[in-house]
Design a protein around this motif. Structure first.
Motif, PDB file in Angstrom:
ATOM      1  N   UNK A 114      22.366 -44.832  25.253  1.00 46.70           N
ATOM      2  CA  UNK A 114      21.140 -44.425  25.936  1.00 46.70           C
ATOM      3  C   UNK A 114      21.311 -43.352  26.987  1.00 46.70           C
ATOM      4  N   UNK A 115      22.427 -42.633  26.950  1.00 46.58           N
ATOM      5  CA  UNK A 115      22.670 -41.634  27.995  1.00 46.58           C
ATOM      6  C   UNK A 115      22.292 -40.217  27.585  1.00 46.58           C
ATOM      7  N   UNK A 116      22.148 -39.958  26.278  1.00 47.45           N
ATOM      8  CA  UNK A 116      21.963 -38.580  25.810  1.00 47.45           C
ATOM      9  C   UNK A 116      20.926 -38.489  24.713  1.00 47.45           C
ATOM     10  N   UNK A 117      20.318 -37.280  24.598  1.00 45.22           N
ATOM     11  CA  UNK A 117      19.465 -36.926  23.473  1.00 45.22           C
ATOM     12  C   UNK A 117      20.177 -35.864  22.643  1.00 45.22           C
ATOM     13  N   UNK A 118      19.930 -35.887  21.340  1.00 38.78           N
ATOM     14  CA  UNK A 118      20.441 -34.865  20.434  1.00 38.78           C
ATOM     15  C   UNK A 118      19.249 -34.306  19.672  1.00 38.78           C
ATOM     16  N   UNK A 119      19.056 -32.990  19.755  1.00 35.07           N
ATOM     17  CA  UNK A 119      17.833 -32.349  19.265  1.00 35.07           C
ATOM     18  C   UNK A 119      18.205 -31.253  18.266  1.00 35.07           C
ATOM     19  N   UNK A 120      17.631 -31.331  17.060  1.00 34.42           N
ATOM     20  CA  UNK A 120      17.932 -30.361  16.017  1.00 34.42           C
ATOM     21  C   UNK A 120      16.937 -29.226  15.977  1.00 34.42           C
ATOM     22  N   UNK A 121      17.460 -27.998  15.781  1.00 39.85           N
ATOM     23  CA  UNK A 121      16.595 -26.837  15.565  1.00 39.85           C
ATOM     24  C   UNK A 121      16.641 -26.506  14.082  1.00 39.85           C
ATOM     25  N   UNK A 122      15.489 -26.610  13.416  1.00 41.36           N
ATOM     26  CA  UNK A 122      15.434 -26.519  11.967  1.00 41.36           C
ATOM     27  C   UNK A 122      15.857 -25.149  11.438  1.00 41.36           C
ATOM     28  N   UNK A 123      15.510 -24.080  12.143  1.00 42.15           N
ATOM     29  CA  UNK A 123      15.817 -22.726  11.685  1.00 42.15           C
ATOM     30  C   UNK A 123      17.213 -22.277  12.103  1.00 42.15           C
ATOM     31  N   UNK A 124      17.586 -22.541  13.331  1.00 43.00           N
ATOM     32  CA  UNK A 124      18.897 -22.115  13.819  1.00 43.00           C
ATOM     33  C   UNK A 124      20.032 -22.955  13.251  1.00 43.00           C
ATOM     34  N   UNK A 179      21.124 -25.808  14.483  1.00 39.83           N
ATOM     35  CA  UNK A 179      21.921 -26.298  15.603  1.00 39.83           C
ATOM     36  C   UNK A 179      21.453 -27.676  16.050  1.00 39.83           C
ATOM     37  N   UNK A 180      22.348 -28.376  16.759  1.00 43.03           N
ATOM     38  CA  UNK A 180      21.978 -29.600  17.457  1.00 43.03           C
ATOM     39  C   UNK A 180      22.388 -29.432  18.914  1.00 43.03           C
ATOM     40  N   UNK A 181      21.431 -29.616  19.798  1.00 44.53           N
ATOM     41  CA  UNK A 181      21.662 -29.490  21.234  1.00 44.53           C
ATOM     42  C   UNK A 181      21.729 -30.881  21.858  1.00 44.53           C
ATOM     43  N   UNK A 182      22.682 -31.063  22.755  1.00 46.51           N
ATOM     44  CA  UNK A 182      22.818 -32.316  23.494  1.00 46.51           C
ATOM     45  C   UNK A 182      22.259 -32.130  24.897  1.00 46.51           C
ATOM     46  N   UNK A 183      21.421 -33.077  25.337  1.00 44.81           N
ATOM     47  CA  UNK A 183      20.940 -33.099  26.718  1.00 44.81           C
ATOM     48  C   UNK A 183      21.194 -34.490  27.297  1.00 44.81           C
ATOM     49  N   UNK A 184      20.952 -34.664  28.594  1.00 40.00           N
ATOM     50  CA  UNK A 184      20.965 -36.027  29.108  1.00 40.00           C
ATOM     51  C   UNK A 184      19.672 -36.708  28.671  1.00 40.00           C
ATOM     52  N   UNK A 185      19.508 -37.964  29.006  1.00 37.03           N
ATOM     53  CA  UNK A 185      18.375 -38.734  28.498  1.00 37.03           C
ATOM     54  C   UNK A 185      17.050 -38.239  29.043  1.00 37.03           C
ATOM     55  N   UNK A 186      17.097 -37.411  30.088  1.00 40.07           N
ATOM     56  CA  UNK A 186      15.884 -36.847  30.677  1.00 40.07           C
ATOM     57  C   UNK A 186      15.593 -35.435  30.188  1.00 40.07           C
TER      58      UNK A 186
END
Length: 391
Positions: free
Chosen positions: A233-243, A245-252
């Motif tokens: 529960x500490x991080x988010x992982x967000x995918x960019x469909x065109x690029x 890529x997967x970006x990691x952020x904190x949970x906020x």
């Protein structure tokens, strides 16, 4: 008198010991053995016969297990035991236990009965809540299951988050309102807090807490698609469909860093029961290491979808949007169609006799049941939430 009683007890004890020793000697000298099982694959409730030699005929002293689950014995002879396959036994070895000794037999393949039903939605496009039987959806996509027997759905064209209570079969609507957020697309849940995180296939990630308070916590280059919460529960992982890529952020949604790239359409990010990250996308299922290295683990061939989900046994289930069916990838990498005839229609039924009208999102609950959202972009039909049970 006391001496006679002591002598009697001593003789009795010796006799019992000799009897046990003789029985154990007989078992060792005539060791039970299982050589085959007929049929070698069956469903729960079916009857199988295990053949072998030196098997006990007293069923009160014998136990048969399939994949370590006890089977009910019908009859037993010195060279065969007939038993009923327990429900949800799974595949594994057939074993026979006599006393404290267990004798392993051949492998048995459990044939699951795949049952497809409708959980919610009439098929008509709309945003009606209330009873699940009369509720309407309009392009439901992302779907997750919480630990309280609820489903949460990103209803794209209705611009709503929908909650289905499986306990009382009701649908609740949560309006997004005036937030700088397009239409909800994919959805993830933090099982530690119950908070939801939603992408909009645009630039934004929205958070919805357990009180249904919503806020945009992340903005980046579009289109944002897949999203996952780390197991702790500490991080988010967000995918960019065109690029890709997967970006990691904190949970906020703060402190973004590039986690991995070179992924073709990362629309669906998820973790398996061991804590390993996977990414489902068009044509491939990627294995992501803890350091962010992405490797194509499975090639789908002509699979036409973007969403997948794992079970706790190491299998994956794929929602094939264009072929209107559900595929299974087993631990050996074999891909099998398990549900859906291929006809574009939401019809309940068993296995390949059932059908789906554009399966999109897919999730799994704690009991191993699958849930699938449907929408057909050619006809604007589907608009249902389906359930797949294995028995």
């Amino acid at each position: 008198m006391k001496s006679s009683f002591k002598l009697f007890c001593t003789i009795a004890a010796i006799s019992i010991f000799e009897c046990i020793t003789a029985c154990n000697k007989e078992i060792k000298e005539n060791k039970p053995e299982l050589t085959s099982v007929v049929p070698s694959s069956a469903r729960g409730g079916d009857t199988i016969t295990a053949f072998g030699k030196n098997l006990f005929t007293d069923i009160s002293k014998v136990k048969v297990t399939i994949n370590k689950k006890e089977a009910r014995i019908i009859t037993a002879t010195p060279d065969s035991i007939q038993a009923v396959v327990p429900e949800n036994a799974g595949s594994g070895r057939v074993s026979v236990s006599i006393g404290d000794e267990t004798y392993e037999g051949p492998e048995f393949e459990y044939e699951y009965k795949v049952i497809v039903t409708t959980v919610a939605g009439t098929g008509t496009a709309g945003n009606k809540g209330g009873s699940a039987a009369t509720a309407t959806f309009n392009c439901p996509w992302g779907i997750v299951s919480d630990r309280n027997n609820n489903l949460f759905i990103a209803d794209v064209y209705s611009r709503l988050i929908r909650k289905i209570s499986l306990a009382d079969s009701t649908v609740i609507n949560y309006e997004i309102g005036n937030l700088d957020f397009a239409s909800p697309y994919n959805i993830a849940i933090d099982h530690n807090t119950g908070n939801l995180f939603v992408t909009d296939f645009n630039k934004h990630v929205m958070k919805m807490d357990q009180s249904a308070n919503m806020s945009v916590i992340y903005t980046a280059e579009m289109p944002l698609a897949g999203i996952a919460v780390s197991p702790n529960g500490s991080s988010l992982f967000i995918g960019n469909n065109t690029l890709g890529t997967i970006t990691k952020t904190d949970i906020n949604g703060m402190n973004p860093v590039l986690y991995t790239d070179n992924i073709i359409t990362p629309r669906n990010i998820f973790y398996d029961h061991t804590g390993k990250m996977w990414v489902a996308c068009y044509r491939f299922l990627y294995d992501i290491t803890n350091s962010g290295t992405a490797t194509p683990a499975y090639a789908y061939g002509d699979f036409g979808g973007w969403e997948a989900i794992p079970d706790t046994a190491g299998n994956f289930y794929l929602a094939d949007h264009f072929k209107n069916c559900i595929h299974k990838i087993d631990k050996a990498g074999n891909i099998t169609k398990i549900a859906g005839s291929g006809m574009a229609a939401d019809i309940d039924g068993i296995g390949l006799e059932a059908s789906f009208n554009g399966p999109q999102g897919i999730t799994i609950d704690a009991d191993g049941n699958l849930y699938v959202t449907t929408f057909n972009y050619d006809t604007n039909e589907g608009n249902k939430v389906r359930k797949i049970e294995f028995k």
